[in-house]
Every structure is written in C-alpha cells, then in structure tokens.
Design an enzyme around this catalytic site. Sequence first.
Site, PDB file in Angstrom:
ATOM      1  N   CYS A  53       0.738  -1.241  -0.030  1.00  0.00           N
ATOM      2  CA  CYS A  53       0.053   0.154   0.051  1.00  0.00           C
ATOM      3  C   CYS A  53       0.741   1.441  -0.026  1.00  0.00           C
ATOM      4  O   CYS A  53       0.743   2.320  -0.709  1.00  0.00           O
ATOM      5  CB  CYS A  53      -0.932   0.043   1.273  1.00  0.00           C
ATOM      6  SG  CYS A  53      -1.951   1.391   1.374  1.00  0.00           S
TER       7      CYS A  53
ATOM      8  N   CYS B 211      -7.682  -2.073   7.048  1.00  0.00           N
ATOM      9  CA  CYS B 211      -9.011  -1.292   6.944  1.00  0.00           C
ATOM     10  C   CYS B 211     -10.154  -2.416   6.377  1.00  0.00           C
ATOM     11  O   CYS B 211     -11.121  -2.419   6.990  1.00  0.00           O
ATOM     12  CB  CYS B 211      -8.968  -0.070   6.280  1.00  0.00           C
ATOM     13  SG  CYS B 211     -10.705   0.455   5.872  1.00  0.00           S
TER      14      CYS B 211
END
Length: 366
Positions: free
Chosen positions: A100, A197
Amino acid sequence: MQKKKKVVIGMSGGVDSSVAAWMLKEQGYDVVGLFMKNWEDDDSEYCSTRQDWIDAASVADVVGVDIEAVNFAAEYKDRVFAEFLREYQAGRTPNPDVLCNAEIKFKAFLDHAMHLGADMIATGHYARVRQGASGSVELLKAVDASKDQSYFLHRLNQAQLSKTLFPLGEIAKTEVRLLAEKLKLPNAAKKDSTGICFIGERPFRDFLNKYLSYKPGPIKLDDGSVVGEHVGLSFYTLGQRKGIGIGGLKAHRNADGTSEPWFVARKDIDNNTLYIVQGHDHPWLLSGGLAAAQASWVAGSAPPAGALCAKTRYRQADVGCRIVDASGAQFALAFDEAQWAVTPGQSAVLYDGDVCLGGGIIDSRS
C-alpha cells in the site's frame, strides 16, 4: 516575498497525521490535507472510513488547512488487494501495508498531489529522510524506536523519498499525544488503528472465506503421523500457535508436568499438508538464512557486501546478517544466529545502523 512551499499531507483521521499537519503549518508550509479512501464502504460495520473522514475534516478545521477526499479504491483493489489474495491463495502470508505504501500512498497519492501543484508530500509515518553524502536520499528509522515504521516504507525509491516529508520522525509518540491534547484536536484520544482497514475487527478467517477457494487436508507431526485436518493452508501462518484446531492432541510432558505448545512449522503446498511441531525452539521453526525476491533498494542498487542487520517481520529486533548473493531482483541472506518462524510472503528488510537500505519478499528459508 518568497512563495511558501506547498505540501499535500495524507490525513487519515488519526492523531499522527493530524499532529503532522499542524507541525508543517507551524514550520511555514502552505499545507493542504488529502483524505484517501482506499476501500469501498460495502461493510461499514467493520471499516471505519466514514468516521475517519469526519475526524480528518474536523481536525483540518481546527488546524486551519483545506482538505479534500480522493477515492483510490480502484487502484487499491488492483494493486494491493489482488496481490494480497494471490499471496494467500499460494499459501504465503503477505504484508499489504508494504505494498500500500509503495503503490498507493507514495505513488497514486504522490501523483495526485503533484497534479494539485504540490512541491512535497507528507504523511504521519514514523521515519526520517535525509540527504546522503553521495547526494542520494536516505531513509532512516524514526527517533522513537518503538514506533519506527521504516520497515513498511522500504520499497520507496529515490524519486518518491526526495518529494517526501515525515514530520514525526524526530519526536516521540508520547509527545504527539501531548500535542494533540494541548491543541484540543477532536481526535486527541482516538485509538491508533491496527490491522488492515478492509478486514477491520472481523475474524480474519471469515474474511478470507469470502474471497479464496480452499481445500482441507491433513495436519501432520514431524514424524509424519496424521493428527488432524486443516481447513485450508491459506488460513495458517508459520509460527502460529492459536486456532490450529488440534484440541485434545496429547503433548509430550516435561518432568514437572508442563507441556510445550504446538506451532505451525511448515506448509507443503504440493501435497496440501500442514506440519505442526511442539515447542518454541523446535529445529523446524529456526532458519539460518533466507532467499528473497522482488528486491527493492532505496539507493537504486544492492548494498555492497559486509555486515548488516535485518528484520524479517515488523516489531522484530534487528538481527545480524550478511548478503551471500544479490543479483537482479533476488538476494539471499545468512543470519549470524538462527531466526524463528521466517515466513514466506513477509518482507526481509535490511539496515545499516539507522539507515534502511531496502529489502524484498521472503521466498524461502534455509
């Protein structure tokens, strides 16, 4: 009058990026906040994106900076989540935070910030950047060793780091919390986010069940005896102690009546077999070295031969090692002392003191 440098900072709604935004403004930058939405809210019970945006916007108002939201969900799904699933399907244990950072926070986000006219970008990561003696940019550990996040940033290159500021790199997390309270930031008491998340607080196995095909198979001991059945190799990681599913398995007992716990030690992908061993120090859990692929070096090339240190997982203390081979996108390490539960799919990150040199994805252990 000299024009202020424009810095676009990623504001997540957490206390770290909030204090970092205030620090940049205090330092005289023209600061703009950018909230990244990386996951679609198809299950808001577990993903806190909506509340995080509210928190980020509230902080921006207090600090006095403009903020906008940008949706990188499509890029995240293609560049991070798809790779995450491929790795688990292959029986490995990936670290999506590393990908990410390289693909979203310091690529898609950086590109978007440059289109907004930014001179630099910033994040709330605990790390440092400095100009090296040769003119290259170096990535360093944070001053607060307990919060250092250079492990997750090791794939950043010269172009990315030269445009990046890490305001929190020189201060302690305790100071960040105190500043947030002093500034009366609305999220001053907000807990640090943990995990990923898109998984949130839900059971990890339940999440993977939605996306992966899996096939049960035998659980064996180191002598080859079958002691149970696993639910799919993707759901286990090396060194795992809990949730193996071998309740009732008799263990060898010590003289004092105690017994050592069981650990996942090997995954035989070809034969769909999970191996477990008893005892933390079982030889199958120890590795003298590793081979890594997808090498990424901060300076652009592998470091010269010599004594270095490495981490094979976040939170691990640095361990002495040496590079025994580095060619192209691969490298091999030999450890000064055998390491526990070296796990394919995780990152092996190399350091020279406080300087993060880069690393790669663990392919195998030896």
